[in-house]
Design a protein around this motif. Sequence first.
Motif, PDB file in Angstrom:
ATOM      1  N   ASN A 187       0.858  -1.182   0.000  1.00  0.00           N
ATOM      2  CA  ASN A 187       0.000   0.000   0.000  1.00  0.00           C
ATOM      3  C   ASN A 187       0.895   1.234   0.000  1.00  0.00           C
ATOM      4  O   ASN A 187       1.892   1.293   0.730  1.00  0.00           O
ATOM      5  N   TRP A 188       0.519   2.227  -0.816  1.00  0.00           N
ATOM      6  CA  TRP A 188       1.330   3.440  -0.937  1.00  0.00           C
ATOM      7  C   TRP A 188       0.438   4.673  -0.915  1.00  0.00           C
ATOM      8  O   TRP A 188      -0.645   4.679  -1.499  1.00  0.00           O
ATOM      9  N   LYS A 189       0.914   5.729  -0.265  1.00  0.00           N
ATOM     10  CA  LYS A 189       0.247   7.022  -0.371  1.00  0.00           C
ATOM     11  C   LYS A 189       0.592   7.620  -1.725  1.00  0.00           C
ATOM     12  O   LYS A 189       1.770   7.783  -2.070  1.00  0.00           O
ATOM     13  N   ILE A 190      -0.427   7.946  -2.494  1.00  0.00           N
ATOM     14  CA  ILE A 190      -0.203   8.441  -3.849  1.00  0.00           C
ATOM     15  C   ILE A 190       0.651   9.707  -3.841  1.00  0.00           C
ATOM     16  O   ILE A 190       1.523   9.884  -4.700  1.00  0.00           O
ATOM     17  N   SER A 191       0.449  10.584  -2.866  1.00  0.00           N
ATOM     18  CA  SER A 191       1.215  11.839  -2.829  1.00  0.00           C
ATOM     19  C   SER A 191       2.703  11.577  -2.617  1.00  0.00           C
ATOM     20  O   SER A 191       3.554  12.250  -3.212  1.00  0.00           O
ATOM     21  N   GLU A 192       3.044  10.573  -1.803  1.00  0.00           N
ATOM     22  CA  GLU A 192       4.446  10.288  -1.510  1.00  0.00           C
ATOM     23  C   GLU A 192       5.164   9.692  -2.709  1.00  0.00           C
ATOM     24  O   GLU A 192       6.271  10.122  -3.064  1.00  0.00           O
ATOM     25  N   ILE A 193       4.559   8.689  -3.349  1.00  0.00           N
ATOM     26  CA  ILE A 193       5.256   8.061  -4.470  1.00  0.00           C
ATOM     27  C   ILE A 193       5.218   8.953  -5.713  1.00  0.00           C
ATOM     28  O   ILE A 193       6.114   8.882  -6.558  1.00  0.00           O
ATOM     29  N   TYR A 194       4.201   9.812  -5.829  1.00  0.00           N
ATOM     30  CA  TYR A 194       4.171  10.769  -6.939  1.00  0.00           C
ATOM     31  C   TYR A 194       5.312  11.772  -6.768  1.00  0.00           C
ATOM     32  O   TYR A 194       6.012  12.103  -7.738  1.00  0.00           O
TER      33      TYR A 194
END
Length: 245
Positions: A225-232
Amino acid sequence: MKRILLFALCFNFTVSNAQTDPLKWLRAFRITDYMVQLNDSTVVVQILPGDGTQLQEKQIGLARGIYQTQASDTVAKGYGRLQLIKGDYYYFAISHSESKVPIHGGDLLYTLVPQSPDSKGSLPRIALHRIVLNDVYDHPFYDSLRILNYWSDANEAKALDTMVKDIRFTADYFLKNQPAMNADITTGPYKGKKVLNVMLLADVNELKEFIGYIIARPRIYAGRNWKISEIYATWLVAGAPRVIK
């Protein structure tokens, strides 16, 4: 070695066909903690699809690790065939591990499954790798199982729009409260700009470029699971690499 090479060629051929065959998907399933070591080179692993997906005896499966701290964590850990079906549980005998890295509960088992004609868009192709994208509060944008059974163009558009809003919201928060997080981008199309300023102007088209990149290079993201803002943000700082069409 010849046997491993032959399998790799056959598996890659099967996967390539699966990408263009509208009836098949290559899908990852979570390996449970239940494992039986048959001998020095073969271990039986268990998966539980959880959504009624049915597999066929003797079909091929490939075990792969998930990212922990480095890219090498995602190495292939062996392959084998489905040997036993017991209720909703499926048991694969995995061997031929050239990497010699042991399989652990939580690793992924890739195999071919029937594709749902009611699941469209790019986000299901991410979910096939057990990738879940969350907002800044760790709420998922989609159900990782249901999205593979039904996902419409309207669902896709709404989810992407919500993701863009989350990226902008996160950037605005850090600009106001932790401006030191506004790292320089030193390569790629946004070279010379600040990452939070670029995120503040995020749009659906650029988000689609990022999702296309994940689909093309899923290994680091798979199974987590990943936070979209962090990996973006990480993608932007890395030069926003994208798929050449």
